[in-house]
Design an enzyme around this catalytic site. Sequence first.
Site, PDB file in Angstrom:
ATOM      1  N   CYS A   2      43.331  27.979  61.450  1.00  0.00           N
ATOM      2  CA  CYS A   2      44.338  27.009  61.830  1.00  0.00           C
ATOM      3  C   CYS A   2      43.631  25.772  62.381  1.00  0.00           C
ATOM      4  O   CYS A   2      42.556  25.860  62.958  1.00  0.00           O
ATOM      5  CB  CYS A   2      45.314  27.493  62.887  1.00  0.00           C
ATOM      6  SG  CYS A   2      46.275  28.909  62.379  1.00  0.00           S
ATOM      7  N   ARG A  27      40.532  24.935  57.342  1.00  0.00           N
ATOM      8  CA  ARG A  27      40.789  25.950  58.364  1.00  0.00           C
ATOM      9  C   ARG A  27      42.022  26.793  58.054  1.00  0.00           C
ATOM     10  O   ARG A  27      42.351  27.728  58.782  1.00  0.00           O
ATOM     11  CB  ARG A  27      40.981  25.275  59.728  1.00  0.00           C
ATOM     12  CG  ARG A  27      39.803  24.448  60.168  1.00  0.00           C
ATOM     13  CD  ARG A  27      40.068  23.810  61.504  1.00  0.00           C
ATOM     14  NE  ARG A  27      40.036  24.777  62.566  1.00  0.00           N
ATOM     15  CZ  ARG A  27      38.948  25.129  63.232  1.00  0.00           C
ATOM     16  NH1 ARG A  27      37.800  24.568  62.942  1.00  0.00           N
ATOM     17  NH2 ARG A  27      39.000  26.028  64.187  1.00  0.00           N
ATOM     18  N   TRP A  77      46.844  29.103  59.074  1.00  0.00           N
ATOM     19  CA  TRP A  77      46.379  30.268  58.327  1.00  0.00           C
ATOM     20  C   TRP A  77      47.065  31.442  59.019  1.00  0.00           C
ATOM     21  O   TRP A  77      46.741  31.783  60.157  1.00  0.00           O
ATOM     22  CB  TRP A  77      44.856  30.393  58.402  1.00  0.00           C
ATOM     23  CG  TRP A  77      44.308  31.497  57.546  1.00  0.00           C
ATOM     24  CD1 TRP A  77      43.972  31.414  56.229  1.00  0.00           C
ATOM     25  CD2 TRP A  77      44.021  32.842  57.946  1.00  0.00           C
ATOM     26  NE1 TRP A  77      43.500  32.632  55.781  1.00  0.00           N
ATOM     27  CE2 TRP A  77      43.516  33.524  56.817  1.00  0.00           C
ATOM     28  CE3 TRP A  77      44.131  33.538  59.143  1.00  0.00           C
ATOM     29  CZ2 TRP A  77      43.137  34.860  56.841  1.00  0.00           C
ATOM     30  CZ3 TRP A  77      43.757  34.878  59.173  1.00  0.00           C
ATOM     31  CH2 TRP A  77      43.256  35.523  58.032  1.00  0.00           C
ATOM     32  N   ASN A 103      45.985  27.137  67.982  1.00  0.00           N
ATOM     33  CA  ASN A 103      44.992  27.805  67.139  1.00  0.00           C
ATOM     34  C   ASN A 103      44.450  28.980  67.934  1.00  0.00           C
ATOM     35  O   ASN A 103      44.009  28.788  69.063  1.00  0.00           O
ATOM     36  CB  ASN A 103      43.876  26.810  66.798  1.00  0.00           C
ATOM     37  CG  ASN A 103      42.662  27.484  66.193  1.00  0.00           C
ATOM     38  OD1 ASN A 103      42.783  28.492  65.506  1.00  0.00           O
ATOM     39  ND2 ASN A 103      41.493  26.931  66.446  1.00  0.00           N
ATOM     40  N   GLY A 104      44.515  30.179  67.358  1.00  0.00           N
ATOM     41  CA  GLY A 104      44.012  31.361  68.069  1.00  0.00           C
ATOM     42  C   GLY A 104      45.022  32.484  67.980  1.00  0.00           C
ATOM     43  O   GLY A 104      45.927  32.458  67.150  1.00  0.00           O
ATOM     44  N   GLU A 487      25.867  37.847  46.712  1.00  0.00           N
ATOM     45  CA  GLU A 487      26.388  36.490  46.949  1.00  0.00           C
ATOM     46  C   GLU A 487      26.979  35.909  45.661  1.00  0.00           C
ATOM     47  O   GLU A 487      28.013  35.239  45.692  1.00  0.00           O
ATOM     48  CB  GLU A 487      25.255  35.618  47.516  1.00  0.00           C
ATOM     49  CG  GLU A 487      25.588  34.156  47.757  1.00  0.00           C
ATOM     50  CD  GLU A 487      26.759  33.903  48.695  1.00  0.00           C
ATOM     51  OE1 GLU A 487      27.240  34.827  49.371  1.00  0.00           O
ATOM     52  OE2 GLU A 487      27.233  32.746  48.729  1.00  0.00           O
ATOM     53  N   LYS A 491      30.840  34.747  45.417  1.00  0.00           N
ATOM     54  CA  LYS A 491      31.277  33.404  44.995  1.00  0.00           C
ATOM     55  C   LYS A 491      32.340  33.534  43.908  1.00  0.00           C
ATOM     56  O   LYS A 491      33.360  32.855  43.937  1.00  0.00           O
ATOM     57  CB  LYS A 491      30.105  32.576  44.434  1.00  0.00           C
ATOM     58  CG  LYS A 491      29.121  32.034  45.431  1.00  0.00           C
ATOM     59  CD  LYS A 491      29.647  30.940  46.325  1.00  0.00           C
ATOM     60  CE  LYS A 491      30.305  31.474  47.543  1.00  0.00           C
ATOM     61  NZ  LYS A 491      29.594  31.714  48.741  1.00  0.00           N
ATOM     62  N   GLU A 494      35.767  35.064  45.252  1.00  0.00           N
ATOM     63  CA  GLU A 494      36.579  34.271  46.181  1.00  0.00           C
ATOM     64  C   GLU A 494      37.244  33.061  45.533  1.00  0.00           C
ATOM     65  O   GLU A 494      38.302  32.638  45.988  1.00  0.00           O
ATOM     66  CB  GLU A 494      35.805  33.895  47.447  1.00  0.00           C
ATOM     67  CG  GLU A 494      34.715  32.903  47.274  1.00  0.00           C
ATOM     68  CD  GLU A 494      33.936  32.674  48.559  1.00  0.00           C
ATOM     69  OE1 GLU A 494      34.529  32.624  49.636  1.00  0.00           O
ATOM     70  OE2 GLU A 494      32.705  32.508  48.473  1.00  0.00           O
ATOM     71  N   HIS A 510      23.983  55.964  39.760  1.00  0.00           N
ATOM     72  CA  HIS A 510      24.537  56.903  40.740  1.00  0.00           C
ATOM     73  C   HIS A 510      26.063  56.793  40.840  1.00  0.00           C
ATOM     74  O   HIS A 510      26.646  57.243  41.820  1.00  0.00           O
ATOM     75  CB  HIS A 510      23.884  56.688  42.112  1.00  0.00           C
ATOM     76  CG  HIS A 510      22.411  56.941  42.084  1.00  0.00           C
ATOM     77  ND1 HIS A 510      21.876  58.202  41.987  1.00  0.00           N
ATOM     78  CD2 HIS A 510      21.354  56.085  42.058  1.00  0.00           C
ATOM     79  CE1 HIS A 510      20.550  58.114  41.944  1.00  0.00           C
ATOM     80  NE2 HIS A 510      20.211  56.840  41.982  1.00  0.00           N
ATOM     81  N   LYS A 609      38.027  28.450  55.981  1.00  0.00           N
ATOM     82  CA  LYS A 609      36.579  28.293  56.112  1.00  0.00           C
ATOM     83  C   LYS A 609      36.034  28.812  57.438  1.00  0.00           C
ATOM     84  O   LYS A 609      34.956  29.375  57.484  1.00  0.00           O
ATOM     85  CB  LYS A 609      36.186  26.833  55.921  1.00  0.00           C
ATOM     86  CG  LYS A 609      34.691  26.695  55.785  1.00  0.00           C
ATOM     87  CD  LYS A 609      34.296  25.586  54.882  1.00  0.00           C
ATOM     88  CE  LYS A 609      32.796  25.545  54.672  1.00  0.00           C
ATOM     89  NZ  LYS A 609      32.312  26.574  53.732  1.00  0.00           N
TER      90      LYS A 609
HETATM   91  C1  F6R Z   1      32.049  32.632  51.546  1.00  0.00           C
HETATM   92  C2  F6R Z   1      32.189  32.196  52.903  1.00  0.00           C
HETATM   93  C3  F6R Z   1      32.422  33.208  53.961  1.00  0.00           C
HETATM   94  C4  F6R Z   1      31.631  32.843  55.212  1.00  0.00           C
HETATM   95  C5  F6R Z   1      31.963  33.792  56.361  1.00  0.00           C
HETATM   96  C6  F6R Z   1      31.122  33.510  57.590  1.00  0.00           C
HETATM   97  O1  F6R Z   1      31.826  31.574  50.677  1.00  0.00           O
HETATM   98  O2  F6R Z   1      32.127  31.039  53.168  1.00  0.00           O
HETATM   99  O3  F6R Z   1      32.083  34.487  53.529  1.00  0.00           O
HETATM  100  O4  F6R Z   1      30.266  32.905  54.912  1.00  0.00           O
HETATM  101  O5  F6R Z   1      33.310  33.662  56.689  1.00  0.00           O
HETATM  102  O6  F6R Z   1      31.313  32.209  58.028  1.00  0.00           O
HETATM  103  P1  F6R Z   1      30.246  31.482  58.928  1.00  0.00           P
HETATM  104  O7  F6R Z   1      29.010  31.336  58.121  1.00  0.00           O
HETATM  105  O8  F6R Z   1      30.879  30.173  59.268  1.00  0.00           O
HETATM  106  O9  F6R Z   1      30.018  32.342  60.128  1.00  0.00           O
END
Ligand code: F6R
Length: 614
Positions: A2, A27, A77, A103-104, A487, A491, A494, A510, A609
Amino acid sequence: MCGIVGYIGSKPVADILLDGLEQLEYRGYDSSGIAVKTETSINVYKAEGKLNNLRSELALHSDEFNKSNMGIGHIRWATHGAPTVVNAHPHTCNCGSLVVVHNGIIENYKELRLELESEGCIFKSQTDTETVAHLVALMYAEVKDLTKAVQLATKKIQGAYALCIMHNNEPDKIVVTKRNAPLIIGLNDDGYYIASDVPAFIKHTKKAVYLNDNQVATLSAKDFILEDENGFEISPKIEVLPWEPVALSKMGYKHFMLKEIHEQPDVIRNILVGKLHTPDSQIILNEVKLNKDTLKNLNRIQVIACGTSLHAAMIGKYIVEDFCGIPVDVEASSEYIYRKTVTDEHTLVIGVSQSGETADTLTAIKQSKARGSHILIITNRPDSAMAREADSLIPVNAGIEVSVAATKSYIAQLTSFYLLAIYMAEIKGSMSVSELVNLKAEMLLLPQKIEQILSNKTVIQDCARKFASTRDFIYIARGINYPTALEGALKLKEISYINATGYPAGELKHGPIAMLDETMPVLSILMKGFVYEKLLSNSEEAKARNARMIALTNSNDPKLNDLFEVIIKVPEVIEVLSPIVAMIPLQLLAYYIAEFLGKDVDQPRNLAKSVTVE
Ligand code: F6R
């Protein structure tokens, strides 16, 4: 998660709020709303979905608020209650005189709600936030002063919050406060800007005050008073922010993600400047505050992180163990915080986080700090809550990352880990001079190698087109590139919502191999080195089950032509640095698949994010 914004001053408020919310869309983006003060009332406007829906809603009412110079806004969010208009912020008290954005998470909201309902408060939403609106309104009815009412109310609230509150009876006042959630006030000649994060107001001012937990700020158009929770005045610490507004433009790219992928050569160059000059000069890492004797004798390191940062941490383990011979444990912060971890003053704890705000990692860091460990934070946000907990702080300087899918911050975290590991190896004397010179020479070449990949994306685009309609995707690798497989898969899932999974290739037999048939793409990250032949055999095994094979490789081995349907070539690189080079095509592949599928690349569904809730 948020985002909140606010403004009080001499300028018309609506555009300031909307622009601010647009910058905070990373956010959360499932609903939004603003409240503006008019001559006689506070008007609230809300919309479900993306911010554009709120813009359309507001266009119908502009005559109602275009003279207003004071307001607050929110982008959501959802945590408590579905993403509907009713649950969107701002929330109001019974009579609508008091409005709040939050926010929270208010952890004791159920108890508070029962108590407030018994006192006649009528709840309209399912949110935790609405309790704050009613609670502060009740306090206000007693003390007739918004600041005091907020101070009294927050004493009853448990949980995390950043709050921005207005009352119709106080026509020149916004009161803000926070606990375990970020809140920043921007100061300018025209007035005061409030936001969860800097991008919301950086184009207006670079002068800012970061609120500490439990501080309460009372803002009027010309004045700003900061107090603690008991009403004692505090002098604010004004900082000049290092951010540039230009960093937030797409610079001609279709999406922020594509722009951020293309920034990666420069991100690496910026990190190396001042730290790694030539292959035979020593690494300079003044950010590490542990003295050299302690570093030499370290016998344990723990690294905690989430998501993409966790994958960077996993590669960090490989390189620190390889270069320095120090055992490293890596753990997802969300697991680390709920078990009895063995951490003490002899353990170096490294937290890795793009945002520096992730709730689980922040909690983990605080727990280890309380046990006496030295805390080293690797983050893209040197102004974040995690940075404030750090004993040693390594800012990765990737610049603001807007796209929800992390790309450049990951490459920046990896680059920083290499520097840290080499720095420690130099202190410990655990690598030979020739190994160090070779490694550093190769690091200096990384930006050029990435540029080569970025200048010819045709094979990756063709591959994306070919596989865009697949339902599942498997990534395999071994050794240092196993986290690259994780990773790459993260990517893809997501941003395209394809069910993608990364496996250590030796584990296929396995269990996962049972899933392979002629519909399943298997992407093998085949970097020349120690495990190349082993991975080749695992790829053969997958091919024998009719999987559709894709190679991501730096090898010219002719055998690959028979084995793989698509071969994505990357430049030669030493194995230990290959995770950086290998990741770029995987980011691009995920990007182009999502783009072909018409997905919302920069703002994938259900995500945000900064994950500031546990
Ligand atoms: C994936 C992504 C998330 C963040 C995760 C941790 O693309 O961005 O998996 O890596 O939420 O976020 P940070 O790095 O901000 O602690």
